[in-house]
Design an enzyme around this catalytic site. Structure first.
Site, PDB file in Angstrom:
ATOM      1  N   GLU A 179       0.753  -1.268   0.047  1.00  0.00           N
ATOM      2  CA  GLU A 179      -0.223   0.070  -0.043  1.00  0.00           C
ATOM      3  C   GLU A 179       0.955   1.475   0.161  1.00  0.00           C
ATOM      4  O   GLU A 179       0.518   2.153  -0.622  1.00  0.00           O
ATOM      5  CB  GLU A 179      -0.805  -0.127   1.380  1.00  0.00           C
ATOM      6  CG  GLU A 179      -1.958   1.046   1.192  1.00  0.00           C
ATOM      7  CD  GLU A 179      -2.988   1.029   0.024  1.00  0.00           C
ATOM      8  OE1 GLU A 179      -3.679   0.229  -0.138  1.00  0.00           O
ATOM      9  OE2 GLU A 179      -2.751   2.041  -0.695  1.00  0.00           O
ATOM     10  N   GLY A 211      15.424  19.478   2.414  1.00  0.00           N
ATOM     11  CA  GLY A 211      15.011  18.171   2.687  1.00  0.00           C
ATOM     12  C   GLY A 211      13.964  17.645   2.017  1.00  0.00           C
ATOM     13  O   GLY A 211      13.730  16.370   2.362  1.00  0.00           O
ATOM     14  N   LYS A 267       4.933   4.321  -9.790  1.00  0.00           N
ATOM     15  CA  LYS A 267       3.589   4.533  -9.207  1.00  0.00           C
ATOM     16  C   LYS A 267       2.586   4.189 -10.155  1.00  0.00           C
ATOM     17  O   LYS A 267       1.433   3.401  -9.960  1.00  0.00           O
ATOM     18  CB  LYS A 267       3.257   5.552  -8.371  1.00  0.00           C
ATOM     19  CG  LYS A 267       4.371   5.792  -7.226  1.00  0.00           C
ATOM     20  CD  LYS A 267       4.406   7.232  -6.790  1.00  0.00           C
ATOM     21  CE  LYS A 267       5.621   7.396  -5.623  1.00  0.00           C
ATOM     22  NZ  LYS A 267       5.782   8.848  -5.162  1.00  0.00           N
ATOM     23  N   GLY A 307       6.639  10.605   3.445  1.00  0.00           N
ATOM     24  CA  GLY A 307       6.985  10.943   4.896  1.00  0.00           C
ATOM     25  C   GLY A 307       6.763   9.851   5.780  1.00  0.00           C
ATOM     26  O   GLY A 307       6.163   8.800   5.650  1.00  0.00           O
TER      27      GLY A 307
HETATM   28  N1  HSE Z   1      10.069  11.095  -3.886  1.00  0.00           N
HETATM   29  C1  HSE Z   1       8.760  10.610  -3.648  1.00  0.00           C
HETATM   30  C2  HSE Z   1       8.057  11.784  -3.790  1.00  0.00           C
HETATM   31  C3  HSE Z   1       8.595  10.222  -2.282  1.00  0.00           C
HETATM   32  O1  HSE Z   1       8.327  13.034  -3.864  1.00  0.00           O
HETATM   33  O2  HSE Z   1       6.684  11.830  -4.044  1.00  0.00           O
HETATM   34  C4  HSE Z   1       7.316   9.193  -1.999  1.00  0.00           C
HETATM   35  O3  HSE Z   1       7.313   8.268  -2.828  1.00  0.00           O
END
Ligand code: HSE
Length: 327
Positions: free
Chosen positions: A129, A187, A205, A303
């Site tokens: 998930e 960050g 994704k 996160g």
């Molecule tokens: N690097 C990805 C983003 C982290 O910025 O969405 C989460 O998959």
């Protein structure tokens, strides 16, 4: 109450987020799961590295074999990322009859079929998930609640970094390089931003979502991919003048002949479109099914805590299956 033992491989942002949430809501989670959940071992590269959560040193090991070969570990949580050796570890865990939770989008996009085939053959679960949309429930809803629908289209903002950059470029009329530098300093963006800025992360994704929605094997090579590198402040300004917002969209659609089209690219969205209002690091996914119509999933796409929430959800689902044979 039965105890389900969990072994972690990796303890970065997401691993720490999951363990913190397991601790914070232990009683409630175990009541809902109907069993005890025990973190038994955590394999990490550097056991002595400082981490955002306190971990009993006895749980940490630099030897991944202590997780994979422990017959008492029921669920392996792979949160190390990358393909090699994560793929070997996941395959071995399944071979040994363990269920797996992973947030590894690249792994699931490129090798999801072989992993899920092996899991089916061995009668174990693989839940992922957290690999799409961080804390947003999207994979389970596609598999379960929306299973009665023929999915026509999925349109998503599934990369938080590029959405943050485009939002800043739009609000502050700044150029990409400038915003990216700032995002890295804060960050928000990786030191190597290629996977995000060039659309690879969104592509992985999208492949995962499409494979579930359309029940097909999707190859990353077949996806049209264009990142946000070619978007300039001036493009955004012109778009705004015409009533549009520029977003990096991941789109999967199936036509009447069941041909699937997959693409990731910057797109003009009318300002009234619900996805146009999705700002900063937030993600959102619109699913269009022939029964349900349009549904939109929105939330924090990355996160420690949001993705940790997805991992805990996956763990609990497997734990219930293990304890109550609820597959
Ligand atoms: N690097 C990805 C983003 C982290 O910025 O969405 C989460 O998959």
């Amino acid at each position: 109450m039965q105890t389900v033992n969990i072994g972690f491989i990796g303890l970065g942002t997401v691993g720490c987020g999951a363990i913190a949430l397991l601790r914070q809501n232990r009683e409630l989670i175990e009541r809902r799961a109907g069993c005890r959940l025990a973190v038994r071992k955590i394999a990490v590269r550097h056991p002595d590295k400082p981490r955002p959560i306190a971990v009993d040193p006895a749980l940490l090991t630099s030897d991944v074999r202590e997780v994979l070969e422990d017959p008492h570990v029921h669920i392996v949580v792979e949160v190390m990322g990358g393909i090699d050796p994560a793929r070997q570890f996941v395959m071995e865990a399944i071979q040994r009859g363990k269920s797996v939770v992973t947030c590894n989008k690249e792994l699931m996009a490129k090798h999801g079929s072989e992993i899920l085939d092996l899991a089916k053959a061995k009668g174990v679960d693989v839940n992922f998930e957290g690999s799409v949309g961080g804390g947003i429930p999207i994979i389970q809803p596609l598999k379960q609640q929306l299973v009665g629908n023929r999915i026509r289209r999925i349109t998503g903002i599934v990369n938080g970094t590029t959405n943050y950059i485009l939002t800043k470029m739009t609000r502050e009329r700044r150029e990409l390089a400038d915003v990216l530098r700032e995002a890295q300093a804060l960050g928000y963006a990786e030191a190597d931003p290629t996977a995000d800025v060039d659309g690879y992360d969104a592509m992985y994704k999208l492949c995962i979502l499409a494979a579930i929605a359309f029940g097909s094997r999707v190859r990353v090579e077949d996806v049209y991919r264009e990142g946000i590198g070619g978007v300039h402040a001036r493009d955004i300004e012109y778009a705004q003048e015409l009533g549009y917002t520029i977003k990096l969209l991941a789109i999967a659609q199936e036509d009447d002949d069941r041909l699937i089209e997959l693409r990731v690219h910057p797109a003009l969205l009318p300002n009234a479109h619900p996805l146009a209002a999705v700002s900063d690091v937030f993600n959102a996914i619109v699913v269009e099914g022939d029964g349900v119509g349009r549904v939109m999933f929105y939330g924090r796409g990355a996160g420690a805590s949001p993705t940790g929430s997805a991992v805990v959800g996956d763990i609990v689902e497997i734990a219930r299956n293990l304890c109550y044979n609820a597959t």
